[in-house]
Design an enzyme around this catalytic site. Structure first.
Site, mmCIF file in Angstrom:
data_model
loop_
_atom_site.group_PDB
_atom_site.id
_atom_site.type_symbol
_atom_site.label_atom_id
_atom_site.label_comp_id
_atom_site.label_asym_id
_atom_site.label_seq_id
_atom_site.Cartn_x
_atom_site.Cartn_y
_atom_site.Cartn_z
ATOM 1 N N ASP A 1 0.822 -1.221 0.000
ATOM 2 C CA ASP A 1 0.000 0.000 0.000
ATOM 3 C C ASP A 1 0.849 1.261 0.000
ATOM 4 O OD1 ASP A 1 -2.455 -1.244 -0.016
ATOM 5 O OD2 ASP A 1 -2.778 -1.100 2.148
ATOM 6 N N ARG B 1 0.249 4.788 17.410
ATOM 7 C CA ARG B 1 -0.163 5.776 16.400
ATOM 8 C C ARG B 1 0.108 7.226 16.796
ATOM 9 N NH1 ARG B 1 0.462 1.693 13.685
ATOM 10 N NH2 ARG B 1 -1.087 0.917 12.223
ATOM 11 N N ASP C 1 -7.167 3.592 13.054
ATOM 12 C CA ASP C 1 -5.853 4.225 12.926
ATOM 13 C C ASP C 1 -5.926 5.590 12.249
ATOM 14 O OD1 ASP C 1 -4.513 2.231 14.266
ATOM 15 O OD2 ASP C 1 -4.199 1.035 12.462
ATOM 16 N N SER D 1 -4.353 -8.944 7.486
ATOM 17 C CA SER D 1 -3.745 -7.627 7.659
ATOM 18 C C SER D 1 -3.075 -7.590 9.038
ATOM 19 C CB SER D 1 -4.836 -6.558 7.537
ATOM 20 O OG SER D 1 -4.447 -5.398 8.225
HETATM 21 N N1 ARG Z 1 -7.963 -3.377 16.289
HETATM 22 C C1 ARG Z 1 -6.720 -2.810 16.738
HETATM 23 C C2 ARG Z 1 -6.865 -1.329 16.892
HETATM 24 O O1 ARG Z 1 -7.765 -0.748 16.386
HETATM 25 C C3 ARG Z 1 -5.566 -3.189 15.849
HETATM 26 C C4 ARG Z 1 -5.545 -2.500 14.541
HETATM 27 C C5 ARG Z 1 -4.446 -2.965 13.681
HETATM 28 N N2 ARG Z 1 -4.182 -2.025 12.632
HETATM 29 C C6 ARG Z 1 -3.969 -2.371 11.404
HETATM 30 N N3 ARG Z 1 -3.743 -1.410 10.576
HETATM 31 N N4 ARG Z 1 -3.985 -3.605 10.981
HETATM 32 O O2 ARG Z 1 -6.059 -0.727 17.539
#
Ligand code: ARG
Length: 420
Positions: free
Chosen positions: A30, A111, A140, A192
């Site tokens: 990506d 993040r 995110d 992912s």
């Molecule tokens: N569900 C978790 C969160 O919202 C993990 C997210 C993982 N992020 C990703 N881009 N795969 O913090």
């Protein structure tokens, strides 16, 4: 692919004015496609920024080389492991931070730091815009954009995955056309993944079928509990004021301690969580987490805190822990309430000093021994043996009578009313 999406938020970039973009670059498909796409679509220069938060198995030289090959005017890697451990993971430990009963927030903690470093580097390198690879469905995007908009109102944001509407095949085709190497061929990766030194998450693919147990190929970090050693292992975790400082008596810097605790947990299949999660954007999703370090250290920390704090402190703190976890999850890292809560967490951790031994065995991490100079525990009082001294058993009936006064009275009064 080139369709315009209306800009709604004040911080979204106007394509006409974007000149130099700081791209949060992971080296994956990506963000690699993005690196070229931004140059084409926005006719802008791109500075690639990659942040090391302790993701295992990454070769940062390769990532930097790839960014340069794809036309980045600059490619930077920042080793932020120490800052991440000290300023993000440690407050989470003090707050026993777990969202939704199972998620120790490793992504959510990372993040705001990633976004903060992006702001700093964007300013240093003269960028007007920050680009990230989040989709429009996740948490995110909220965390990154909330932080950028808070810390740097002068910067703009673009989120190409949200606007380009390319499917996986189109992305691979775009990559082919533009000479972007596609790791692992053109097969879509089954899940992912996001990871750092506090944990690893897998989403999507077969995980989305809630009626199916996790497939074995999900777990790349933690040994399957069935295959973990038949002999348990004991780990003794030392804390000072809520901060983990040693393992089995050996003093360690926080990053190394987190890594070593993680390794011990991995061997024993510790820290697997199958989680149905309420995302901030309204969706419910299923996540599979591997959090070996958090499973050991949060368990040990909670245990020690329990031993040194009073019943009132213990009961009160739980509610605040949940608030803390929610703010972190929701991307409100810079909300003043979090600083208020941190002040409380620091105060509550003032005497969280001592050691807890955790037994690791086929997927479980259980406290089996604890000690602290501040333990509110007196063996001679708690024992079943003799009475006397500060604790007089003869005083108990009087205590029970007064302690239950209102409850007994309410029972009597209300039953009398029902009789009428
Ligand atoms: N569900 C978790 C969160 O919202 C993990 C997210 C993982 N992020 C990703 N881009 N795969 O913090």
């Amino acid at each position: 692919m080139e369709r315009e999406t209306p800009r709604i938020a004040s911080y979204e970039a106007d394509p006409a004015t974007v000149a130099r973009v700081l791209l949060l670059y992971s080296g994956g498909l990506d963000t690699s496609v993005m690196l070229r796409w931004i140059q084409e679509r926005y006719e802008a220069e791109v500075v690639a920024l990659t942040i090391d938060l302790g993701q295992p198995d990454e070769d940062w030289d390769v990532v930097v080389g790839k960014a340069r090959d794809l036309g980045a005017v600059d490619a930077i890697v920042v080793d932020a492991r120490e800052e991440f451990a000290r300023d993000y993971v440690l407050p989470a430990i003090k707050a026993n931070a777990v969202y939704g009963g199972g998620y120790p927030l490793f992504t959510a903690l990372g993040r705001p730091l990633i976004a903060k470093l992006a702001v700093e580097r964007a300013r240093e390198t003269g960028c007007d815009t920050i680009a990230h690879g989040c989709t429009g469905k996740g948490n995110d995007q909220v965390r990154i954009e909330a932080t950028v908009a808070t810390l740097a109102p002068e910067l703009r944001v673009i989120a190409p995955v949200r606007e380009w509407r390319m499917g996986r095949e189109e992305e691979v085709a775009y990559a082919r056309e533009h000479g972007i190497p596609v790791k692992g061929g053109t097969e879509a990766p089954p899940y992912s993944i996001d990871d750092n030194l506090w944990g690893r998450s897998s989403e999507g693919g077969a995980i989305e079928d809630l009626s199916e147990a996790p497939r074995d190929d999900v777990f790349r970090l933690v040994t399957r509990p069935e295959e973990a050693p038949d002999e348990p292992e004991l780990v003794r975790v030392g804390f000072e004021r809520g901060c983990p400082v040693s393992l089995d008596g050996e003093r360690l810097e926080l990053v190394e301690l987190l890594e070593r605790a993680g390794d011990a947990g991995r061997r024993h299949g510790v820290g697997i969580v199958d989680h149905i999660e309420d995302r901030i954007v309204g969706l419910k999703v299923r996540d599979l987490y591997e959090v070996p370090a958090a499973a050991i250290l949060l368990t040990a920390h909670r245990e020690l805190e329990h031993l040194v704090s009073t019943i009132h402190q213990n009961n009160f703190k739980r509610g605040l822990e949940e608030r803390w976890a929610y703010l972190c999850y929701a991307g409100l890292w810079h909300e003043p309430l979090r600083a208020d809560l941190d002040a409380y967490m620091d105060s509550a951790n003032e005497h969280v000093t001592g050691e807890v031994t955790i037994k690791l065995y086929k997927g479980s991490a259980t406290p089996v021994a604890r000690s602290s100079p501040f333990a509110l525990y007196d063996r001679s009082l708690a024992g079943f043996g003799e009475s006397g001294g500060e604790f007089s058993q003869a005083a108990s009936p009087g205590f029970i009578e007064l302690f239950t006064l209102q409850s007994r009275m309410a029972h009597r009064v209300r039953n009398r009313e029902e009789e009428r």
